[in-house]
Write a protein that holds these residues in place. Structure first.
Motif, short mmCIF file in Angstrom:
data_model
loop_
_atom_site.label_atom_id
_atom_site.label_comp_id
_atom_site.label_asym_id
_atom_site.label_seq_id
_atom_site.Cartn_x
_atom_site.Cartn_y
_atom_site.Cartn_z
N ALA A 45 -59.62 14.00 -3.79
CA ALA A 45 -59.03 12.89 -3.04
C ALA A 45 -60.09 12.04 -2.34
N LEU A 46 -61.06 12.67 -1.69
CA LEU A 46 -62.05 11.88 -0.95
C LEU A 46 -62.90 11.04 -1.90
N ALA A 47 -63.29 11.61 -3.03
CA ALA A 47 -64.07 10.85 -4.00
C ALA A 47 -63.28 9.63 -4.48
N ARG A 48 -62.00 9.81 -4.75
CA ARG A 48 -61.17 8.68 -5.18
C ARG A 48 -61.11 7.61 -4.09
N ASP A 49 -60.97 8.05 -2.84
CA ASP A 49 -60.88 7.10 -1.73
C ASP A 49 -62.15 6.28 -1.61
N ALA B 224 -55.16 2.86 5.52
CA ALA B 224 -56.03 3.89 6.10
C ALA B 224 -57.45 3.66 5.62
N ASN B 225 -58.40 3.86 6.52
CA ASN B 225 -59.81 3.60 6.20
C ASN B 225 -60.65 4.70 6.83
N VAL B 226 -61.45 5.38 6.02
CA VAL B 226 -62.23 6.52 6.52
C VAL B 226 -63.42 6.10 7.37
N SER B 227 -63.60 4.80 7.55
CA SER B 227 -64.75 4.31 8.33
C SER B 227 -64.35 3.40 9.49
N ASP B 228 -63.08 3.44 9.90
CA ASP B 228 -62.62 2.49 10.92
C ASP B 228 -62.59 3.07 12.33
#
Length: 309
Positions: free
Chosen positions: A110-114, A227-231
């Protein structure tokens, strides 16, 4: 939860025109049945890149190896495995001056896809060895535990718990929709009281998720949009009911790029407290780690990840 084989050793490969080495932590029990070592060796050799392999054999090995490699002065560490193995390594490297590369080797990835990292293992190696950029990525914190994807309560916890290793080995990604179908009937409606950055609300639903990444790892679908893993924020997502129409709404939201309907309620914040009636188990990656009430917070820019330019 990461899976592990019963063998552990270190293997070093060095092609003729070696550059700086890339240490690779590999969980050999992760993901589909494929010749992972052969793929890695060919890909690194094609890039004329020196690399060293560190195999895990039990829970905790990936974190221990990551810690040892960091203390030895490594500036880039690669991990090959599923999201559970990635989470274990990420937790060990959080807040440290080291770059992390993901070589997808799991079922969902999942994280790689994101992050747009190639799911093809050879292509992911080429990314590490070739042009790329470093992206700061947040993590979430629940007590002393860190997570990089999400914390789940309700339906998703049952799905992940039901999609065990044997089922994923047999069906691959199809294990998740099958587990979802089996789990729907036994998941009760729950009254959630959410306090997000000091603002309290109540809602009834079958699932509550606190997500750093909303990527589901199945078909590229996101549980919610935006959703954003860097926000520097965590996303709070409540599924109010589950039926074919609600699942269709999630699919439609992915097609349109925005949340649709009332089946998925979505907020974001830096600190989230969750109370539930009846009380619910709280899981990270299918592993039960707590029971409500819980408080969850974000750790902004906890990691530096290798991603495509």
């Amino acid at each position: 939860m990461a899976r592990h084989a019963t063998i552990a050793w270190v293997i070093r490969y060095q092609p003729l025109f070696a550059m700086l080495r890339v240490p690779v932590i590999l969980n050999p029990a992760s993901g589909p049945d494929q010749p992972t070592l052969k793929i890695l060796n060919r890909a690194f050799n094609a890039a004329q890149q020196d690399w060293e392999l560190f195999l895990t054999r039990k829970a905790g090995d990936a974190a221990r190896l990551a810690e040892e490699l960091y203390l030895a002065g490594e500036k880039l560490i690669a991990v090959c495995g599923g999201d559970g193995t990635v989470k274990e390594v990420a937790s060990a490297l959080a807040g440290r001056a080291v770059n992390l590369a993901i070589l997808p080797g799991g079922t969902g990835n999942a994280l790689a896809r994101d992050l747009g990292i190639p799911i093809d293992l050879a292509a992911a190696v080429a990314l590490v060895c070739g042009p790329h950029k470093i992206r700061p990525v947040d993590m979430g914190r629940l007590g002393e535990r860190l997570f990089i994807l999400r914390v789940s309560l309700g339906l998703e916890t049952e799905i992940l718990r039901s999609a065990g290793r044997d089922l994923k080995d047999q069906l691959g990604l199809l294990a998740y929709p099958l587990s979802a179908w089996q789990s729907v009937a036994r998941v009760p409606f729950t009254h959630y009281t959410l306090t997000i950055d000091g603002q309290t609300m109540t809602i009834v639903g079958v699932q509550c998720t606190v997500a750093n990444s909303a990527q589901m790892g199945v078909g590229g679908l996101n549980l919610a949009q935006g959703a954003n893993v860097s926000d520097g924020l965590l996303d709070v997502i409540v599924l109010t009911h589950v039926a074919w129409d609600s699942l269709a709404a999630i699919a439609a939201s992915n097609l349109l790029g925005q949340d649709t309907g009332v089946e998925v309620q979505h907020w974001s914040g830096r600190e989230i407290r969750i109370e539930a009636e009846p009380p619910q188990d709280v899981a990270i990656g299918g592993e039960i780690v707590a029971q409500t009430p819980v408080t969850i917070s974000v750790w902004p820019s906890a990691l530096n990840l290798v991603v495509p330019k």
